[in-house]
Design a protein around this motif. Sequence first.
Motif, PDB file in Angstrom:
ATOM      1  N   MET A 149     -41.897  42.401  88.218  1.00  0.00           N
ATOM      2  CA  MET A 149     -41.078  41.859  89.045  1.00  0.00           C
ATOM      3  C   MET A 149     -40.443  40.671  88.929  1.00  0.00           C
ATOM      4  SD  MET A 149     -42.467  40.984  93.032  1.00  0.00           S
ATOM      5  CE  MET A 149     -42.895  42.635  93.347  1.00  0.00           C
ATOM      6  N   LYS A 150     -39.224  40.273  88.910  1.00  0.00           N
ATOM      7  CA  LYS A 150     -38.674  38.966  88.597  1.00  0.00           C
ATOM      8  C   LYS A 150     -39.178  37.878  89.581  1.00  0.00           C
ATOM      9  CE  LYS A 150     -34.242  40.850  86.931  1.00  0.00           C
ATOM     10  NZ  LYS A 150     -32.823  40.842  87.122  1.00  0.00           N
ATOM     11  N   GLN A 151     -39.230  36.738  89.015  1.00  0.00           N
ATOM     12  CA  GLN A 151     -39.517  35.341  89.532  1.00  0.00           C
ATOM     13  C   GLN A 151     -38.212  35.165  90.323  1.00  0.00           C
ATOM     14  OE1 GLN A 151     -41.264  32.618  87.145  1.00  0.00           O
ATOM     15  NE2 GLN A 151     -41.628  31.146  88.775  1.00  0.00           N
ATOM     16  N   LYS A 152     -38.258  34.822  91.538  1.00  0.00           N
ATOM     17  CA  LYS A 152     -37.124  34.441  92.333  1.00  0.00           C
ATOM     18  C   LYS A 152     -36.892  32.933  92.231  1.00  0.00           C
ATOM     19  CE  LYS A 152     -37.390  38.744  94.905  1.00  0.00           C
ATOM     20  NZ  LYS A 152     -36.197  39.292  94.185  1.00  0.00           N
ATOM     21  N   PHE A 153     -35.931  32.253  92.046  1.00  0.00           N
ATOM     22  CA  PHE A 153     -35.532  30.890  92.549  1.00  0.00           C
ATOM     23  C   PHE A 153     -34.411  30.768  93.503  1.00  0.00           C
ATOM     24  CE2 PHE A 153     -36.683  30.536  87.712  1.00  0.00           C
ATOM     25  CZ  PHE A 153     -38.098  30.211  87.952  1.00  0.00           C
ATOM     26  N   LYS A 154     -34.653  29.910  94.556  1.00  0.00           N
ATOM     27  CA  LYS A 154     -34.071  29.681  95.660  1.00  0.00           C
ATOM     28  C   LYS A 154     -33.284  28.449  95.432  1.00  0.00           C
ATOM     29  CE  LYS A 154     -34.340  29.683 100.579  1.00  0.00           C
ATOM     30  NZ  LYS A 154     -35.469  29.653 101.770  1.00  0.00           N
ATOM     31  N   VAL A 155     -31.892  28.582  95.292  1.00  0.00           N
ATOM     32  CA  VAL A 155     -30.761  27.680  95.022  1.00  0.00           C
ATOM     33  C   VAL A 155     -29.855  27.241  96.220  1.00  0.00           C
ATOM     34  CG1 VAL A 155     -28.911  27.031  93.380  1.00  0.00           C
ATOM     35  CG2 VAL A 155     -30.649  28.650  92.791  1.00  0.00           C
ATOM     36  N   GLY A 156     -30.016  26.345  96.717  1.00  0.00           N
ATOM     37  CA  GLY A 156     -29.219  25.725  97.704  1.00  0.00           C
ATOM     38  C   GLY A 156     -27.967  25.282  96.996  1.00  0.00           C
ATOM     39  N   ILE A 157     -26.856  25.787  98.173  1.00  0.00           N
ATOM     40  CA  ILE A 157     -25.455  25.332  97.864  1.00  0.00           C
ATOM     41  C   ILE A 157     -24.904  24.471  99.127  1.00  0.00           C
ATOM     42  CG2 ILE A 157     -23.184  26.298  97.774  1.00  0.00           C
ATOM     43  CD1 ILE A 157     -24.600  28.995  97.155  1.00  0.00           C
TER      44      ILE A 157
END
Length: 222
Positions: free
Chosen positions: A1-9
Motif C-alpha cells: 500500500m502506498k504512503q499518502k502525503f497530503k499536499v495543500g494548494i
Amino acid sequence: MKQKFKVGILDDDSSKITQIITMLLYGMLGASPEKKARYKDYELIPYEIKLQEDIQDIISEVFEQKLDCILIDYKLSSYAITDFTGVEIAKILGEEIYDFPIFILTSYEDDLFTKEIYNAYQVFDFDRYLTEPAERIELNCKIIEQILKSTKQREQWEKEIVKLLPLSGKSEEIDSRILELDNKLERSISGKYSISKKIKKDLNTNKLNELIDRIDDILGED
C-alpha cells in the motif's frame, strides 16, 4: 500500500488550482525507471486551501487538515483582494511549524527575487511546472523528499527525548537538551501551541516533571 502525503494548494485562481491538482496526481508519470522505482511507494493527495483575508485563518487550516506540505502561489491578488504575498504566508508558516515543507509557485520569478528574501530551492516556475514534464517530476520528487526528511528528523528527536527522559534532573546539560527537543517537537507537531524557549528555561526542576508528562502526551498522539 502506498504512503499518502497530503499536499495543500493555496491560490486565488481556481483554474490554476485545478492544473496543479492534475500535476500532483500525475506524480512520476514520464520519469525515468530509476525514479519511478524510488518513489513508487508514495502518492501525493492534493488539498485545496481556502484563501482568506486573515493569514492566521489560513495557518489554522493547515494545522487542522494535518497537511504534509503546501504549494503557495506567489501573487495571491490576481482575482482575490489580499494585502499579502505567498512568501509572507510561507514565512509565517515556517515560524509556526519547524522544518515544514513549503514551495512557492510563481510566474514572476524576477519580481519575487527582487522584492523578497526566500530560498531559491523552494521556488518553482508555474508555467514550466505545467508544460515541462521534467520540471513537474523534479518538484513532485522534492515534495516527497522534503516530507520524508521532515518526518525522519522528527522521529530522531522523539527517540532522543525518550532516551533522555529517565535522566532528567541528572545534569543541567541533559535538562537543557530535553527542553530544546521539546521545543523542536512542538513546533514540528503542533507549533501554534508551543511554549517559548525562554519560559521553558525558567522552569525549575519540579515544573520540569510536569513538562515531561506533557511531552509523553505529545508523543502518545503520534
